[in-house]
Write a protein that holds these residues in place. Structure first.
Motif, PDB file in Angstrom:
ATOM      1  N   PHE A  25    -110.857 -98.855  15.763  1.00 56.87           N
ATOM      2  CA  PHE A  25    -111.907-100.170  15.821  1.00 56.87           C
ATOM      3  C   PHE A  25    -111.544-100.978  16.832  1.00 56.87           C
ATOM      4  CE2 PHE A  25    -107.098-100.354  13.524  1.00 56.87           C
ATOM      5  CZ  PHE A  25    -106.790-101.545  13.895  1.00 56.87           C
ATOM      6  N   GLN A  26    -111.969-101.652  16.558  1.00 60.76           N
ATOM      7  CA  GLN A  26    -111.852-103.086  17.480  1.00 60.76           C
ATOM      8  C   GLN A  26    -110.991-104.377  17.232  1.00 60.76           C
ATOM      9  OE1 GLN A  26    -113.501-103.052  21.059  1.00 60.76           O
ATOM     10  NE2 GLN A  26    -113.274-105.269  21.515  1.00 60.76           N
ATOM     11  N   GLU A 115    -110.811-101.747  21.972  1.00 61.83           N
ATOM     12  CA  GLU A 115    -110.782-100.570  21.075  1.00 61.83           C
ATOM     13  C   GLU A 115    -110.019 -99.722  20.838  1.00 61.83           C
ATOM     14  OE1 GLU A 115    -113.149 -97.859  18.885  1.00 61.83           O
ATOM     15  OE2 GLU A 115    -113.417-100.183  20.238  1.00 61.83           O
ATOM     16  N   TYR A 116    -109.172-100.337  19.890  1.00 59.74           N
ATOM     17  CA  TYR A 116    -107.759 -99.713  19.603  1.00 59.74           C
ATOM     18  C   TYR A 116    -108.003 -98.374  18.791  1.00 59.74           C
ATOM     19  CZ  TYR A 116    -103.094-101.069  18.704  1.00 59.74           C
ATOM     20  OH  TYR A 116    -101.434-101.292  18.863  1.00 59.74           O
ATOM     21  N   VAL A 117    -107.618 -97.538  19.211  1.00 63.47           N
ATOM     22  CA  VAL A 117    -107.498 -96.084  18.612  1.00 63.47           C
ATOM     23  C   VAL A 117    -105.517 -95.574  18.908  1.00 63.47           C
ATOM     24  CG1 VAL A 117    -108.380 -93.655  18.749  1.00 63.47           C
ATOM     25  CG2 VAL A 117    -109.024 -95.138  20.226  1.00 63.47           C
ATOM     26  N   ASP A 130    -108.131 -99.475  24.792  1.00 69.10           N
ATOM     27  CA  ASP A 130    -109.214 -99.066  26.014  1.00 69.10           C
ATOM     28  C   ASP A 130    -109.266 -97.762  26.579  1.00 69.10           C
ATOM     29  OD1 ASP A 130    -110.935-100.980  24.909  1.00 69.10           O
ATOM     30  OD2 ASP A 130    -110.089-103.028  26.327  1.00 69.10           O
ATOM     31  N   GLY A 131    -108.500 -97.556  25.825  1.00 64.35           N
ATOM     32  CA  GLY A 131    -108.957 -95.985  26.645  1.00 64.35           C
ATOM     33  C   GLY A 131    -107.343 -95.510  26.943  1.00 64.35           C
ATOM     34  N   LYS A 165    -106.820-100.311  10.930  1.00 63.78           N
ATOM     35  CA  LYS A 165    -108.157-100.404  10.058  1.00 63.78           C
ATOM     36  C   LYS A 165    -108.348 -99.484   9.092  1.00 63.78           C
ATOM     37  CE  LYS A 165    -111.765-103.445   9.958  1.00 63.78           C
ATOM     38  NZ  LYS A 165    -113.266-103.423  10.815  1.00 63.78           N
ATOM     39  N   LYS A 166    -107.768-100.409   7.107  1.00 69.60           N
ATOM     40  CA  LYS A 166    -108.243-100.023   6.400  1.00 69.60           C
ATOM     41  C   LYS A 166    -109.391 -99.034   6.249  1.00 69.60           C
ATOM     42  CE  LYS A 166    -105.106-101.373   2.803  1.00 69.60           C
ATOM     43  NZ  LYS A 166    -104.909-102.098   2.116  1.00 69.60           N
ATOM     44  N   ASP A 167    -111.098 -99.600   7.217  1.00 70.35           N
ATOM     45  CA  ASP A 167    -111.745 -99.005   6.945  1.00 70.35           C
ATOM     46  C   ASP A 167    -113.027 -98.421   8.174  1.00 70.35           C
ATOM     47  OD1 ASP A 167    -111.832-101.123   7.945  1.00 70.35           O
ATOM     48  OD2 ASP A 167    -113.739-101.235   6.783  1.00 70.35           O
TER      49      ASP A 167
END
Length: 186
Positions: A25-26, A115-117, A130-131, A165-167
């Motif tokens: 998510f952002q 951008e968070y992964v 962001d990668g 993030k839940k969604d």
């Protein structure tokens, strides 16, 4: 007649590390604010027992002050004042940390966020901003969990928060997060 015993070769299945959870998510100022507020509220709730102890000490101090048990009254008063001082210091410290984290985030990302992964694969927890690689920890580095309206958050060693993030689950779901570390109380 006896049945001949057949022996089949037993193969041990290869243990594959399968990704359990991926959240992407952002992450923006507004979302960070929600996570920090939820962290502060979670931390404040941990002090409820300390507040109750303080109130009990204050009650017994007041009650015992009028009798001949002055030593007990003084002891309760000292403990009560110590608890109250610890609570106030903690509240101030929590608010300072929260405000510093918000300011640092805003200054670093200029309100745009990143951008968070977040991936959880077996016992490994990794995050990417962001990668670029961020957190790389193990499951036993989780010190607690809590939830907000939109987030499930792992509290990691070193006072790090890892919000999912839940969604925004690419793989897995919120129930996987809740059962990932079942021995921890939320």
């Amino acid at each position: 007649m006896a049945n001949p015993k057949t022996t089949e070769p037993t193969e041990t299945p290869k243990k594959r590390k399968e990704t359990v959870i991926i959240s992407q998510f952002q992450y923006t100022d507004v979302l960070l604010q929600e996570v920090e507020d939820a962290w502060a509220m979670h931390t404040y709730k941990n002090y409820i027992s300390l507040i109750i102890i303080t109130l009990i000490c204050a009650f017994f101090s007041w009650r015992e002050a009028s009798t001949h048990k002055m030593t007990l009254a003084v002891l309760f008063a000292v403990v009560g004042i110590g608890c109250l001082a610890a609570i106030i210091a903690s509240f101030v410290n929590i608010n300072k940390k929260k405000n510093a984290a918000l300011k640092q985030f805003h200054d670093a990302y200029h309100g745009k966020g990143f951008e968070y992964v977040i991936t959880i694969e077996g016992n490994r927890i990794r995050s990417y901003k962001d990668g670029a690689a961020g957190v790389d920890m193990r499951k036993n580095d989780i010190r607690g969990t809590f939830e907000s309206e939109r987030f499930f958050v792992f509290q990691l060693t070193g006072e790090q928060l890892l919000p999912l993030k839940k969604d925004a689950f690419v793989k897995g779901n919120i129930e996987n997060c809740r059962t990932y570390v079942p021995q921890l109380k939320r």
